[in-house]
Motif scaffolding. Sequence first.
Motif, PDB file in Angstrom:
ATOM      1  N   VAL A   1      75.039 -32.184  33.987  1.00 45.87           N
ATOM      2  CA  VAL A   1      74.358 -31.757  35.272  1.00 45.87           C
ATOM      3  C   VAL A   1      75.613 -31.439  36.105  1.00 45.87           C
ATOM      4  O   VAL A   1      75.491 -30.766  36.956  1.00 45.87           O
ATOM      5  CB  VAL A   1      73.292 -32.663  35.884  1.00 45.87           C
TER       6      VAL A   1
ATOM      7  N   TYR B   1      70.893 -22.238  37.651  1.00 43.97           N
ATOM      8  CA  TYR B   1      70.160 -23.386  37.766  1.00 43.97           C
ATOM      9  C   TYR B   1      69.110 -23.245  36.732  1.00 43.97           C
ATOM     10  O   TYR B   1      68.800 -24.138  36.163  1.00 43.97           O
ATOM     11  CB  TYR B   1      69.321 -23.167  39.113  1.00 43.97           C
TER      12      TYR B   1
ATOM     13  N   VAL C   1      68.105 -25.781  33.556  1.00 40.07           N
ATOM     14  CA  VAL C   1      67.052 -26.223  33.228  1.00 40.07           C
ATOM     15  C   VAL C   1      66.280 -25.772  31.803  1.00 40.07           C
ATOM     16  O   VAL C   1      65.787 -26.517  31.111  1.00 40.07           O
ATOM     17  CB  VAL C   1      65.754 -25.756  34.372  1.00 40.07           C
TER      18      VAL C   1
ATOM     19  N   GLY D   1      67.503 -27.948  29.053  1.00 44.81           N
ATOM     20  CA  GLY D   1      66.904 -29.252  28.957  1.00 44.81           C
ATOM     21  C   GLY D   1      67.613 -30.343  29.964  1.00 44.81           C
ATOM     22  O   GLY D   1      67.498 -31.629  29.668  1.00 44.81           O
TER      23      GLY D   1
ATOM     24  N   MET E   1      68.229 -31.909  33.666  1.00 47.82           N
ATOM     25  CA  MET E   1      67.469 -31.822  34.611  1.00 47.82           C
ATOM     26  C   MET E   1      68.263 -31.757  36.001  1.00 47.82           C
ATOM     27  O   MET E   1      69.544 -32.684  35.861  1.00 47.82           O
ATOM     28  CB  MET E   1      66.789 -33.180  34.676  1.00 47.82           C
ATOM     29  N   PRO E   2      68.197 -31.259  36.945  1.00 45.98           N
ATOM     30  CA  PRO E   2      68.956 -31.154  38.044  1.00 45.98           C
ATOM     31  C   PRO E   2      68.828 -32.428  38.901  1.00 45.98           C
ATOM     32  O   PRO E   2      67.905 -33.054  38.734  1.00 45.98           O
ATOM     33  CB  PRO E   2      68.378 -29.905  39.076  1.00 45.98           C
ATOM     34  N   ASN E   3      69.661 -32.726  39.690  1.00 42.99           N
ATOM     35  CA  ASN E   3      69.654 -33.824  40.377  1.00 42.99           C
ATOM     36  C   ASN E   3      69.643 -33.649  42.027  1.00 42.99           C
ATOM     37  O   ASN E   3      69.543 -32.476  42.382  1.00 42.99           O
ATOM     38  CB  ASN E   3      70.854 -34.945  40.018  1.00 42.99           C
TER      39      ASN E   3
ATOM     40  N   THR F   1      72.286 -31.179  43.024  1.00 42.79           N
ATOM     41  CA  THR F   1      72.189 -29.741  42.716  1.00 42.79           C
ATOM     42  C   THR F   1      71.222 -29.150  43.808  1.00 42.79           C
ATOM     43  O   THR F   1      71.280 -28.131  44.149  1.00 42.79           O
ATOM     44  CB  THR F   1      71.150 -29.802  41.185  1.00 42.79           C
ATOM     45  N   TYR F   2      69.943 -29.873  43.680  1.00 40.71           N
ATOM     46  CA  TYR F   2      68.863 -29.241  44.989  1.00 40.71           C
ATOM     47  C   TYR F   2      69.737 -29.102  46.351  1.00 40.71           C
ATOM     48  O   TYR F   2      69.331 -28.165  47.156  1.00 40.71           O
ATOM     49  CB  TYR F   2      67.993 -30.105  44.951  1.00 40.71           C
TER      50      TYR F   2
ATOM     51  N   GLN G   1      60.295 -27.763  45.241  1.00 38.59           N
ATOM     52  CA  GLN G   1      60.111 -27.968  43.686  1.00 38.59           C
ATOM     53  C   GLN G   1      61.113 -29.285  43.575  1.00 38.59           C
ATOM     54  O   GLN G   1      60.596 -30.164  42.764  1.00 38.59           O
ATOM     55  CB  GLN G   1      60.933 -26.941  43.273  1.00 38.59           C
TER      56      GLN G   1
ATOM     57  N   LEU H   1      59.035 -32.699  41.435  1.00 34.28           N
ATOM     58  CA  LEU H   1      59.863 -33.210  40.069  1.00 34.28           C
ATOM     59  C   LEU H   1      60.298 -34.655  40.481  1.00 34.28           C
ATOM     60  O   LEU H   1      60.838 -35.307  39.734  1.00 34.28           O
ATOM     61  CB  LEU H   1      61.017 -32.263  39.907  1.00 34.28           C
TER      62      LEU H   1
ATOM     63  N   CYS I   1      62.313 -35.731  42.531  1.00 37.00           N
ATOM     64  CA  CYS I   1      63.769 -36.100  42.910  1.00 37.00           C
ATOM     65  C   CYS I   1      64.003 -36.552  44.420  1.00 37.00           C
ATOM     66  O   CYS I   1      63.588 -35.727  44.958  1.00 37.00           O
ATOM     67  CB  CYS I   1      64.582 -34.699  42.505  1.00 37.00           C
TER      68      CYS I   1
END
Length: 402
Positions: free
Chosen positions: A153, A176, A180, A183, A185-187, A190-191, A213, A217, A219
Amino acid sequence: MTTHYGYSPDARFLSFLVSSCTCANLLDASATLLSKASEFGCRVEAYAYNKLMSSLIGRGRVHDVVALFERWIQDRVYSPDVWSFNVVIKGVCRVGQVQKALELVERMNEFGCSPDTVTHNILVDGLCRTNEVSRGHEVLRRLQRDGVCMPNVVTFTSVISGYCKAGKLEDAMAVYNDMVASGIMPNTVTYNVLINGYGKVGDLGSAVEVYQQMTRLRCPPDVVTFSSLIDGYCRCGQLDDALRIWSDMAQHRIQPNVYTFSIIIHSLCKQNRSDEAIGLLNELNLRPDIAPQAFIYNPVIDVLCKCGKVDEANLIRKGMEEKGCRPDKYTYTILIIGYCMKSRISEAIMFFHEMVEAGCSPDSITAGMPNEVDHVMRLASGGASSIQEVPSPDIQIREPQM
C-alpha cells in the motif's frame, strides 16, 4: 583503557560504546569510535553503523552520512546489510538526490544484498517527490511484473500522491483502481492523498465520493481527512459547507489541529467574518496541545486593520505574544499599514522600530508595499515632516502548507 593500560575493546564492548554515544547524541564521538574499530582489530556489527547513520540523517547531516558510508565500504570496515543501504538511500532521497539513490541500489549486489520492499518504497517515494512520478510508476509496474518483491500500500500510495501533486487526478485514480484490483486495501493515507488532490483542483464532488467510499469500507478518517475536505470547500468559496465538516469532526471525536484552525480562520477573514474568526481564535487559545503560530493570527489582524479596527488588531497582537507566539514580518507590516491608514503615524513608527528590534528586516517587506514602508521609514529617520494619506495595501497573507 587503551593509552594508559594497553587494553583494547572487543567488538561487543565497542558496539556498546558506539550505541551509547549515539543515544546520547554524541554522534561525532560515535563516528570517531567506529573509525578506530580496525585499529582495535574489531569488526562491529552493521547495527551500530546503521543506528549512527539514521541519527545523523535525522539531524540533516545527509552529506556526512554519504561520505562516511562510502569510506566505510571502501575500507571494508564492516559489511553493510539491506538496512544500511535503505538508511542511506532514504537520506539522499530526502535531499532530492534520486540519481545517487539509484546508484546505491545498483551497488547492493556487490555486498550480497537485494533491494526489498522498503528499498523500493523509498525509491518510488523519492522519484515522486522530485516530480519524476512517471519513473516512480514504472518502478511500481516493474515490481508487479517481476513478482519477486511485491509492492504494498505504501508503494501505490506514493505514486498516487505524486500524480495528485502534479494535478493528474485521472492517473492517480487509475493507480488506485490498480491497487484495489491487486487485492491491496487502501489505508487512511491513501484516501487523504486523493481527497486533498481533488480539493486542490476544486473537484469537491469527487473528493466527497472518495470520502464516502472511505467510510463505506470502514477506513477511519483522521484530522488530515477533515482538514483536506475543509480546505477544498474553502478554496471553492463554500465556507458554510466547510464549517459543516468542521462540526462533523466532533461526531468522530477528532480534534482540529493547527492547520485546520488556520484554514477556517483564513477563509472567514477572506469573507470579512471577523467575529467568527476571533471566536475560533479564542477557542484555539484554550487548546494547551496546540502551539500558536503567527500565520494563524495574521489574517485576523489584517481583516481588523482593513476595517479600521486597528486597536482591536493590536489587542490580537498582544494576545499572541501572551501565548508565547512572536509576531513575524507580516504581523508588523499589517499593523504599520493599518495605523498609517488611520493617520496614526507615530504608532506606525513605533511598530516599525519594534519590528527592527525583533530582527525582522525592513527590506523583506518592501516588495509588497513599497510606498507605505518607504513613507514610514522616512518618517522614522526624520526624513519627512508631513502626514500623507496612505492607500490601502493588498497584503498577501501566507497560507500554511499541509
